[in-house]
Design an enzyme around this catalytic site. Structure first.
Site, PDB file in Angstrom:
ATOM      1  N   HIS A 211      85.700  15.449  80.967  1.00 36.00           N
ATOM      2  CA  HIS A 211      85.736  15.550  79.506  1.00 36.00           C
ATOM      3  C   HIS A 211      84.327  15.659  78.950  1.00 36.00           C
ATOM      4  O   HIS A 211      83.342  15.435  79.655  1.00 36.00           O
ATOM      5  CB  HIS A 211      86.428  14.313  78.902  1.00 36.00           C
ATOM      6  CG  HIS A 211      85.666  13.034  79.121  1.00 36.00           C
ATOM      7  ND1 HIS A 211      85.659  12.372  80.338  1.00 36.00           N
ATOM      8  CD2 HIS A 211      84.859  12.316  78.309  1.00 36.00           C
ATOM      9  CE1 HIS A 211      84.905  11.297  80.254  1.00 36.00           C
ATOM     10  NE2 HIS A 211      84.387  11.236  79.037  1.00 36.00           N
ATOM     11  N   ARG A 278      84.064  -0.891  89.905  1.00 33.50           N
ATOM     12  CA  ARG A 278      82.997  -0.390  89.028  1.00 33.50           C
ATOM     13  C   ARG A 278      83.262  -0.913  87.621  1.00 33.50           C
ATOM     14  O   ARG A 278      84.405  -0.871  87.137  1.00 33.50           O
ATOM     15  CB  ARG A 278      83.009   1.141  89.037  1.00 33.50           C
ATOM     16  CG  ARG A 278      82.023   1.764  88.041  1.00 33.50           C
ATOM     17  CD  ARG A 278      82.049   3.284  88.132  1.00 33.50           C
ATOM     18  NE  ARG A 278      81.486   3.885  86.940  1.00 33.50           N
ATOM     19  CZ  ARG A 278      80.215   4.254  86.811  1.00 33.50           C
ATOM     20  NH1 ARG A 278      79.355   4.103  87.801  1.00 33.50           N
ATOM     21  NH2 ARG A 278      79.788   4.782  85.675  1.00 33.50           N
TER      22      ARG A 278
HETATM   23  C1  GA4 Z   1      86.269  10.415  75.647  1.00 27.67           C
HETATM   24  C2  GA4 Z   1      85.086   9.500  75.280  1.00 27.67           C
HETATM   25  C3  GA4 Z   1      85.523   8.093  74.870  1.00 27.67           C
HETATM   26  O1  GA4 Z   1      85.873   7.340  76.019  1.00 27.67           O
HETATM   27  C4  GA4 Z   1      86.708   8.128  73.893  1.00 27.67           C
HETATM   28  C5  GA4 Z   1      87.856   8.816  74.601  1.00 27.67           C
HETATM   29  C6  GA4 Z   1      89.184   8.905  73.842  1.00 27.67           C
HETATM   30  C7  GA4 Z   1      90.134   7.749  74.228  1.00 27.67           C
HETATM   31  O2  GA4 Z   1      90.104   7.295  75.357  1.00 27.67           O
HETATM   32  O3  GA4 Z   1      90.923   7.382  73.358  1.00 27.67           O
HETATM   33  C8  GA4 Z   1      89.752  10.304  74.156  1.00 27.67           C
HETATM   34  C9  GA4 Z   1      88.594  11.071  74.864  1.00 27.67           C
HETATM   35  C10 GA4 Z   1      87.361  10.235  74.610  1.00 27.67           C
HETATM   36  C11 GA4 Z   1      88.439  12.515  74.350  1.00 27.67           C
HETATM   37  C12 GA4 Z   1      89.771  13.252  74.059  1.00 27.67           C
HETATM   38  C13 GA4 Z   1      90.858  12.299  73.522  1.00 27.67           C
HETATM   39  C14 GA4 Z   1      90.203  11.075  72.929  1.00 27.67           C
HETATM   40  C15 GA4 Z   1      91.012  10.354  74.993  1.00 27.67           C
HETATM   41  C16 GA4 Z   1      91.556  11.702  74.696  1.00 27.67           C
HETATM   42  C17 GA4 Z   1      92.479  12.302  75.425  1.00 27.67           C
HETATM   43  C18 GA4 Z   1      87.026   6.735  73.369  1.00 27.67           C
HETATM   44  C19 GA4 Z   1      86.457   9.143  72.834  1.00 27.67           C
HETATM   45  O4  GA4 Z   1      85.969   8.975  71.731  1.00 27.67           O
HETATM   46  O5  GA4 Z   1      86.869  10.390  73.254  1.00 27.67           O
END
Ligand code: GA4
Length: 336
Positions: A211, A278
Site C-alpha cells: 500500500h 514484530r
Molecule cells: C494504510 C496506512 C495506515 O495504516 C492506515 C491504513 C487504513 C486502515 O488500516 O484503516 C487503510 C490503509 C491505511 C489505506 C487504504 C484503506 C485505509 C486500510 C484500507 C484498506 C491507518 C491509513 O490511514 O491508511
C-alpha cells in the site's frame, strides 16, 4: 546503498536488503535539510538517527503494547473493533483486506486516547500516558522534518507543511502493530528436508499488504524484527534492515501532492515471517479534515506545471477508505 541480489525466485524478483539514506538530525541544519529533500525525492523513505525521542518513552510504550497483545483473545476483543479506533485483528480497513497482524488504532487527540485506554489496559492512565508521551515526542520530530523540508525546497513559508499537523484539529493517527511470530510448526516444515514446498513459498506470510500511506508523513519505530519491505522503481521488493534505535520516515500521498510530485510516496508492505514477534509504532501525520491540499506554486516549473487539483483531506480520506488497500489513489486527483 542497495545490496546485490541473491538468487531470485521465479514468481517474484527479490533483492537482499536496502540501507535507506541515513539522516542525522544532529548535523548542521542546512545540511540536514538538503539531505532530507534528496532522500524524499530519490527514495521517499529515510532512516532518522539522533532523533531525540527519549528511549524511556519508546521503551514504556513498547512494554505496554506487548502487555496488551499478550492478553487473551477475549480480553483483546473487548477493545475492538477498530472502526474507526480500537483493537483490530487480521482485518485491515473495511473492504475485505486481511493480514497476519493485530493492532491498536488511535486518533492522536488526547481525549480519544484516554477514552480508548479504559478498555485496553488494567492501568489505563499508565497506558494513555505512554501513548500521549510518545505522540507528543514524535509529532515534534514530524514538525521539525516538515520545516526542514520547506527550507530545503526554498519554500518561503517554512511552516506551510508543519502547520497542518500542529493544528489542534489535525487528523493524525497512531497505529501499534503486532505481527505474531511464525508458529513453530510452520517454521519446522519450512526447513524440513522432506518438505515438498520451496522454502520461499512458506516464507511469504503477508503481515500488512502492499500500500501507499495516504497522509503527509509516516514516522515508524519498530523493534529488531525484520518485515518492512519497500518497492523500488523497477518493481523489486527490498527488505529494510530493522534498527530499533532509529526512526523510519516515509513520504505520504498528501506530501507528494503538496510537493507537486517532487517527493514520492512509495509502495511498501510488511512480511510476517520471523520466529520473533514484530512490534511497530506508526505515527501518521495528517492535516485537519477541512484543510485544502494544493501543490505549492513555488514548486511549479515550465516542465512540471501544477500536477494535482486541490482537494480536502476529507475528500482524500473518503477515496482512501472506499478502495482496497493496494490501490493507487493519488492518480484520481491528478490533473489530466
Ligand atoms: C494504510 C496506512 C495506515 O495504516 C492506515 C491504513 C487504513 C486502515 O488500516 O484503516 C487503510 C490503509 C491505511 C489505506 C487504504 C484503506 C485505509 C486500510 C484500507 C484498506 C491507518 C491509513 O490511514 O491508511
Amino acid at each position: 546503498m542497495v545490496v546485490a541480489s541473491p538468487s531470485p525466485i521465479k514468481s517474484e524478483k527479490r533483492q537482499s536488503s536496502i540501507e535507506l539514506p541515513i539522516i542525522d538530525l544532529s548535523m548542521e541544519r542546512s545540511e540536514v535539510s538538503r539531505q532530507i529533500v534528496k532522500a524524499c525525492e530519490d527514495y521517499g523513505f529515510f532512516k532518522l538517527i539522533n532523533h531525540g525521542v527519549p528511549h524511556d518513552i519508546i521503551d514504556t510504550l513498547e512494554e505496554e503494547s506487548f502487555k496488551f497483545f499478550g492478553k487473551s483473545v477475549a480480553e483483546k476483543l473487548k477493545a475492538g473493533p477498530a472502526s474507526p479506533f480500537g483493537y483490530g485483528c487480521k482485518n485491515i480497513g473495511f473492504n475485505g483486506d486481511v493480514g497476519e497482524v493485530e493492532y491498536l488504532l488511535f486518533h492522536t487527540n488526547p481525549l480519544s486516547i484516554s477514552q480508548n485506554s479504559e478498555l485496553i489496559s488494567n492501568d489505563p492512565s499508565k497506558f494513555s500516558n505512554a501513548v500521549k508521551g510518545y505522540i507528543e515526542a514524535v509529532r515534534g520530530v514530524g514538525c521539525e522534518i516538515l520545516d526542514l523540508i520547506a527550507e530545503g525546497m526554498w519554500v518561503p513559508d517554512t511552516s506551510v507543511f508543519s502547520r497542518l499537523i500542529r493544528d489542534v484539529d489535525n487528523d493524525s493517527i497512531l497505529r501499534l502493530n503486532h505481527y505474531p511470530a511464525l508458529p513453530l510448526t510452520l517454521k519446522e516444515r519450512d526447513t524440513s528436508p522432506s518438505s515438498t514446498l520451496h522454502p520461499h513459498q512458506l516464507s511469504q506470510r503477508i503481515g500488512f499488504g502492499e500500500h501507499f500511506d495516504p497522509q503527509i508523513l509516516t514516522i515508524l519505530r519498530s523493534n529488531d524484527v525484520a518485515g518492512l519491505q519497500i518497492s523500488l522503481k523497477d518493481g523489486l521488493w527490498v527488505p529494510v534492515i530493522p534498527d530499533p534505535t532509529s526512526l523510519c520516515v516515509n513520504v505520504g500521498d498528501v506530501l507528494q501532492a503538496m510537493t507537486n510530485g517532487r517527493f514520492v510516496s512509495v509502495r511498501h508492505r510488511v512480511m510476517a515471517n520471523s520466529c520473533k514477534p514484530r512490534l511497530s509504532m506508526a505515527y501518521f501525520a495528517a492535516p485537519p479534515l477541512h484543510a485544502c491540499i494544493t501543490p505549492q506554486p513555488e514548486l511549479f516549473t515550465p516542465h512540471v506545471p501544477s500536477l494535482y487539483r486541490s482537494f480536502s483531506w476529507a475528500d482524500y480520506k473518503k477515496a482512501t477508505y472506499s478502495l482496497r488497500l493496494g490501490e493507487t489513489r493519488l492518480d484520481l486527483f491528478r490533473k489530466l
